[in-house]
Design a protein around this motif. Structure first.
Motif, short mmCIF file in Angstrom:
data_model
loop_
_atom_site.label_atom_id
_atom_site.label_comp_id
_atom_site.label_asym_id
_atom_site.label_seq_id
_atom_site.Cartn_x
_atom_site.Cartn_y
_atom_site.Cartn_z
N VAL A 59 0.83 -1.20 0.00
CA VAL A 59 0.00 0.00 0.00
C VAL A 59 0.87 1.25 0.00
CG1 VAL A 59 -1.72 1.31 1.32
CG2 VAL A 59 -1.94 -1.17 1.09
N GLY A 60 1.98 1.20 0.73
CA GLY A 60 2.89 2.32 0.78
C GLY A 60 3.90 2.11 1.88
N PRO A 61 4.83 3.04 2.01
CA PRO A 61 5.83 2.92 3.07
C PRO A 61 5.19 3.22 4.42
CG PRO A 61 6.09 5.00 1.95
CD PRO A 61 5.02 4.25 1.21
N GLY A 62 5.86 2.83 5.48
CA GLY A 62 5.36 3.09 6.81
C GLY A 62 6.48 3.15 7.82
N VAL A 63 6.11 3.58 9.00
CA VAL A 63 7.06 3.65 10.11
C VAL A 63 6.51 2.75 11.21
CG1 VAL A 63 8.12 5.15 11.83
CG2 VAL A 63 7.69 6.01 9.52
N ILE A 64 7.33 1.78 11.60
CA ILE A 64 6.91 0.80 12.60
C ILE A 64 8.15 0.29 13.32
CG2 ILE A 64 6.99 -1.16 11.02
CD1 ILE A 64 4.36 -2.14 12.32
N ALA B 37 13.26 -12.35 6.63
CA ALA B 37 12.79 -13.13 5.48
C ALA B 37 12.84 -12.34 4.17
CB ALA B 37 11.36 -13.60 5.73
N GLY B 38 13.13 -11.04 4.26
CA GLY B 38 13.21 -10.23 3.05
C GLY B 38 11.86 -9.73 2.55
N ARG B 39 10.78 -9.95 3.31
CA ARG B 39 9.47 -9.46 2.90
C ARG B 39 9.37 -7.94 3.04
NH1 ARG B 39 8.15 -14.34 5.65
NH2 ARG B 39 7.94 -13.19 7.61
N LEU B 40 10.13 -7.39 3.98
CA LEU B 40 10.22 -5.95 4.19
C LEU B 40 11.68 -5.56 4.23
CD1 LEU B 40 7.56 -5.38 7.03
CD2 LEU B 40 7.27 -5.01 4.58
N VAL B 41 11.97 -4.31 3.91
CA VAL B 41 13.33 -3.80 3.98
C VAL B 41 13.34 -2.51 4.79
CG1 VAL B 41 14.08 -4.85 1.81
CG2 VAL B 41 13.13 -2.53 1.81
N THR B 42 14.45 -2.25 5.43
CA THR B 42 14.64 -1.01 6.17
C THR B 42 15.15 0.05 5.21
OG1 THR B 42 15.17 -2.23 8.18
CG2 THR B 42 15.88 0.07 8.07
N VAL B 43 14.55 1.22 5.28
CA VAL B 43 14.97 2.35 4.45
C VAL B 43 15.49 3.43 5.39
CG1 VAL B 43 14.23 4.10 2.80
CG2 VAL B 43 13.23 1.80 2.72
N PRO B 44 16.76 3.84 5.23
CA PRO B 44 17.29 4.88 6.11
C PRO B 44 16.49 6.18 5.98
CG PRO B 44 19.04 3.89 4.79
CD PRO B 44 17.74 3.38 4.26
N ALA B 45 16.24 6.81 7.10
CA ALA B 45 15.51 8.08 7.10
C ALA B 45 16.28 9.07 7.97
CB ALA B 45 14.11 7.89 7.66
N ALA B 46 16.44 10.27 7.49
CA ALA B 46 17.18 11.30 8.23
C ALA B 46 16.24 12.07 9.14
CB ALA B 46 17.88 12.23 7.25
N VAL B 47 15.46 11.31 9.92
CA VAL B 47 14.48 11.91 10.83
C VAL B 47 14.63 11.24 12.19
CG1 VAL B 47 12.03 12.26 11.24
CG2 VAL B 47 12.88 12.27 8.91
#
Length: 75
Positions: A12-17, A28-38
């Motif tokens: 659906v879209g990116p999220g913060v969790i 498992a590689g179903r989700l990936v971490t995306v660095p955020a400068a926040v």
């Protein structure tokens, strides 16, 4: 939290969790971490309906001690 996790995994879209809540998906590689400068740190509160049990008092003492420990990171 489960709905947010499902929406992210469903594309659906990116999220913060919390990474603790999705560690299996990350491994498992179903989700990936995306660095955020926040800085997403925030204070937490301990709440009870009335009075503090001995266990609640102990928990608050541990939290207070960890926040004043030289080894603790800023919160």
């Amino acid at each position: 939290t489960g709905a947010i996790r499902a929406a992210i995994a469903g594309g659906v879209g990116p999220g913060v969790i919390s990474s603790l809540l999705v560690e299996d998906d990350l491994r498992a590689g179903r989700l990936v971490t995306v660095p955020a400068a926040v800085d997403l740190r925030r204070p937490f509160r301990a709440v009870w309906s009335a009075g503090l049990s001995a266990g609640a008092q102990d928990l608050l003492a541990v939290i207070a001690a960890s926040q004043h420990s030289p080894d603790s990171s800023p919160r």
